[in-house]
Design a protein around this motif. Sequence first.
Motif, mmCIF file in Angstrom:
data_model
loop_
_atom_site.group_PDB
_atom_site.id
_atom_site.type_symbol
_atom_site.label_atom_id
_atom_site.label_comp_id
_atom_site.label_asym_id
_atom_site.label_seq_id
_atom_site.Cartn_x
_atom_site.Cartn_y
_atom_site.Cartn_z
ATOM 1 N N MET A 1 0.826 -1.203 0.000
ATOM 2 C CA MET A 1 0.000 0.000 0.000
ATOM 3 C C MET A 1 0.862 1.256 0.000
ATOM 4 O O MET A 1 0.497 2.264 -0.621
ATOM 5 N N ASP A 2 1.999 1.229 0.656
ATOM 6 C CA ASP A 2 2.897 2.384 0.641
ATOM 7 C C ASP A 2 3.413 2.640 -0.770
ATOM 8 O O ASP A 2 3.494 3.794 -1.223
ATOM 9 N N ALA A 3 3.792 1.559 -1.461
ATOM 10 C CA ALA A 3 4.307 1.708 -2.821
ATOM 11 C C ALA A 3 3.237 2.269 -3.749
ATOM 12 O O ALA A 3 3.512 3.176 -4.555
ATOM 13 N N PHE A 4 2.017 1.761 -3.655
ATOM 14 C CA PHE A 4 0.948 2.253 -4.527
ATOM 15 C C PHE A 4 0.586 3.698 -4.190
ATOM 16 O O PHE A 4 0.318 4.504 -5.087
ATOM 17 N N ALA A 5 0.577 4.042 -2.914
ATOM 18 C CA ALA A 5 0.247 5.417 -2.524
ATOM 19 C C ALA A 5 1.265 6.402 -3.084
ATOM 20 O O ALA A 5 0.925 7.547 -3.409
ATOM 21 N N ALA A 6 2.519 5.955 -3.207
ATOM 22 C CA ALA A 6 3.572 6.818 -3.729
ATOM 23 C C ALA A 6 3.736 6.702 -5.242
ATOM 24 O O ALA A 6 4.577 7.390 -5.830
ATOM 25 N N GLY A 7 2.954 5.832 -5.884
ATOM 26 C CA GLY A 7 3.051 5.661 -7.326
ATOM 27 C C GLY A 7 4.298 4.933 -7.773
ATOM 28 O O GLY A 7 4.754 5.094 -8.911
ATOM 29 N N ARG A 8 4.848 4.070 -6.893
ATOM 30 C CA ARG A 8 6.092 3.374 -7.235
ATOM 31 C C ARG A 8 5.850 1.977 -7.803
ATOM 32 O O ARG A 8 6.796 1.203 -7.974
ATOM 33 N N GLN A 9 4.609 1.609 -8.093
ATOM 34 C CA GLN A 9 4.319 0.298 -8.666
ATOM 35 C C GLN A 9 4.494 0.336 -10.178
ATOM 36 O O GLN A 9 4.549 1.411 -10.790
ATOM 37 N N ALA A 10 4.588 -0.834 -10.792
ATOM 38 C CA ALA A 10 4.617 -0.924 -12.253
ATOM 39 C C ALA A 10 3.308 -0.374 -12.809
ATOM 40 O O ALA A 10 2.219 -0.798 -12.406
ATOM 41 N N ARG A 11 3.408 0.554 -13.734
ATOM 42 C CA ARG A 11 2.214 1.230 -14.259
ATOM 43 C C ARG A 11 1.692 0.494 -15.482
ATOM 44 O O ARG A 11 1.680 1.011 -16.608
ATOM 45 N N VAL A 12 1.238 -0.715 -15.233
ATOM 46 C CA VAL A 12 0.741 -1.583 -16.294
ATOM 47 C C VAL A 12 -0.780 -1.653 -16.196
ATOM 48 O O VAL A 12 -1.363 -1.365 -15.147
ATOM 49 N N PRO A 13 -1.460 -2.018 -17.270
ATOM 50 C CA PRO A 13 -2.908 -2.231 -17.174
ATOM 51 C C PRO A 13 -3.230 -3.239 -16.077
ATOM 52 O O PRO A 13 -2.545 -4.260 -15.930
ATOM 53 N N LEU A 14 -4.306 -2.951 -15.323
ATOM 54 C CA LEU A 14 -4.620 -3.743 -14.129
ATOM 55 C C LEU A 14 -6.108 -4.011 -14.027
ATOM 56 O O LEU A 14 -6.932 -3.097 -14.179
ATOM 57 N N ILE A 15 -6.458 -5.269 -13.743
ATOM 58 C CA ILE A 15 -7.795 -5.647 -13.276
ATOM 59 C C ILE A 15 -7.657 -6.001 -11.805
ATOM 60 O O ILE A 15 -6.753 -6.742 -11.413
ATOM 61 N N VAL A 16 -8.556 -5.481 -10.972
ATOM 62 C CA VAL A 16 -8.500 -5.773 -9.544
ATOM 63 C C VAL A 16 -9.925 -5.851 -9.013
ATOM 64 O O VAL A 16 -10.817 -5.152 -9.485
ATOM 65 N N GLY A 17 -10.158 -6.737 -8.053
ATOM 66 C CA GLY A 17 -11.497 -6.845 -7.488
ATOM 67 C C GLY A 17 -11.555 -7.839 -6.350
ATOM 68 O O GLY A 17 -10.535 -8.389 -5.909
ATOM 69 N N ALA A 18 -12.776 -8.068 -5.868
ATOM 70 C CA ALA A 18 -13.002 -8.958 -4.732
ATOM 71 C C ALA A 18 -14.383 -9.574 -4.859
ATOM 72 O O ALA A 18 -15.196 -9.166 -5.700
ATOM 73 N N ASN A 19 -14.655 -10.548 -4.006
ATOM 74 C CA ASN A 19 -15.933 -11.254 -4.012
ATOM 75 C C ASN A 19 -16.892 -10.627 -3.006
ATOM 76 O O ASN A 19 -16.482 -9.919 -2.092
ATOM 77 N N SER A 20 -18.162 -10.921 -3.154
ATOM 78 C CA SER A 20 -19.185 -10.210 -2.386
ATOM 79 C C SER A 20 -19.320 -10.675 -0.948
ATOM 80 O O SER A 20 -19.841 -9.949 -0.105
ATOM 81 N N ALA A 21 -18.860 -11.885 -0.633
ATOM 82 C CA ALA A 21 -18.968 -12.393 0.747
ATOM 83 C C ALA A 21 -17.709 -13.178 1.082
ATOM 84 O O ALA A 21 -17.778 -14.340 1.473
ATOM 85 N N GLU A 22 -16.567 -12.551 0.956
ATOM 86 C CA GLU A 22 -15.268 -13.201 1.025
ATOM 87 C C GLU A 22 -15.142 -14.160 2.215
ATOM 88 O O GLU A 22 -15.290 -15.360 2.080
ATOM 89 N N PHE A 23 -14.865 -13.646 3.386
ATOM 90 C CA PHE A 23 -14.721 -14.487 4.581
ATOM 91 C C PHE A 23 -16.041 -14.475 5.354
ATOM 92 O O PHE A 23 -16.105 -14.011 6.492
ATOM 93 N N PHE A 24 -17.078 -15.024 4.751
ATOM 94 C CA PHE A 24 -18.416 -14.936 5.349
ATOM 95 C C PHE A 24 -18.492 -15.632 6.702
ATOM 96 O O PHE A 24 -19.374 -15.340 7.506
ATOM 97 N N TRP A 25 -17.565 -16.542 6.953
ATOM 98 C CA TRP A 25 -17.586 -17.294 8.211
ATOM 99 C C TRP A 25 -16.892 -16.546 9.349
ATOM 100 O O TRP A 25 -16.900 -16.999 10.484
#
Length: 509
Positions: free
Chosen positions: A315-339
């Motif tokens: 998160m520090d790297a992304f906040a500072a813009g130090r990540q690879a600036r490549v096309p990105l898909i990112v996401g999560a599921n609707s009830a991840e750790f439901f338990w």
Amino acid sequence: MVISAIAALLTLSSSQEAPPSPSPAAEARVAEGRLAGRVEAGVARYLNIPYAAPPVGPLRWRPPQPAAAWTGVRDATHRGPICIQPPANGDNGVGPLPMSEDCLQLNVFAPEGATGDTPVMVWIHGGGYVNGSATADLYDGAALARQGVVVVTVNYRLGRLGFFDHPALAADRPAGEPAGNYGVMDMIAALGWVRANVGAFGGDPSQVTIFGESAGGMAVLQLMTAPAAQGLFHRAVVQSGPPRLPARRLDRPGPRGEPSVHDASVAWMAERGLEAADAAAMRTLPAEAFLEPWPSFRRGVLNIVDGQVVPEPVMDAFAAGRQARVPLIVGANSAEFFWVTADNPVDGTLDDGIPEDQRPALIAAYGGPDVYRAHVISDLLFVEPARQIARLHARTGAPTWLYRFDVVSAAAPQEPGGAGHAWDRQYVFNTLNASPWPTDAMDERAADLISGYWAAFGRAGDPNGSGRPAWPQSGATITAIQFSNDGPRIVEDPLGPRLELLAQWQDSH
């Protein structure tokens, strides 16, 4: 005892796996030698290809070394061993036994007759950095390959064999040698092997997408910030990656008081009664001795910031813009750790630090205490971080697509009220035959659609095309596609009010 049971499993032979049915042969020549694979339903399969030397004996807890060459033709028609890990307990992300420290192999699935311009997708499996493998039927790359990509699935070292350090090891290694994140080093070595060899299977090393789920999604984020990985991939997909996990430093405490990796390893070995006077002695201990109890990825034990391979928290790297600036898909599921609910005394503690004067507004944003209780842990681990990663990455100008996965099979457990953690994998790979429950026509439609988006992204760095509903990029306005039983729909900042409050607390925490 678990150790003795695992030791017995280590001795099992790969003859447990039935030989493949007769099929046309396929051949390829890589740097180390010739391979004999097989062709099935238009896909050439090459299995159990070593990309690094066995990390055993003096190479345990060392950066991966080049694989040895072989003479003759290597049989690449059978799956190789999985890496050392606890019993699978029915996890369909784990391939068949045997298991071994000699596990740094990968598998290639290529369209039959592919030429050197075919884009490549490299899969990094999940499993909390303690289990999983590239050999599971769930990760069979054939359905994606038939959509015009070469798919590579990778084993990497797990648990304390892959994410570990100790003062005795530090005293033994040369100055400047990277340490701790051996599993991530394996991934980088595999990507280097892909760059050098994927042309033998018709793949284009200048068009490589890395994609992974859960710990594999976290690995993709770490690779996006790893200096040694830059230039080895050109697109990225993060499925349910947890980048806000607390990080451990090798030889000093973390900013929230987390013990150093060295301190934790010394304490763990003392608790286990493991005698090891020096690094050489540690390398002679049986591999299964490092399994009990297996470390918790959720508590950040295996999320190591070593200063070289992984130079800083994601998160520090992304906040500072130090990540690879490549096309990105990112996401999560609707009830991840439901338990895991907010009142669970063991795991439901992530929200305990939220100040009492902030809770009323947060609970109101959830629509009441019951919804808050059911979803806040999943949101803290996966959903809010995915939204924040999308926001930060889009801020650099890199193309970014956000998703929410909410497909639930009719036969799946109904308690979650949504899609649980890892339920997306069989749709991305279109491997419903490996589903833990029966599937139907709805699932088939969803798998065709979702794997189509992923394959299109692998081919061109954009998931759109071929008549699928348009998936807009996320930017100043947070926009996502929501995959559901009724098909996809575009939503603006799903769950935005509650996730924004969580983001504000997490960023200040």
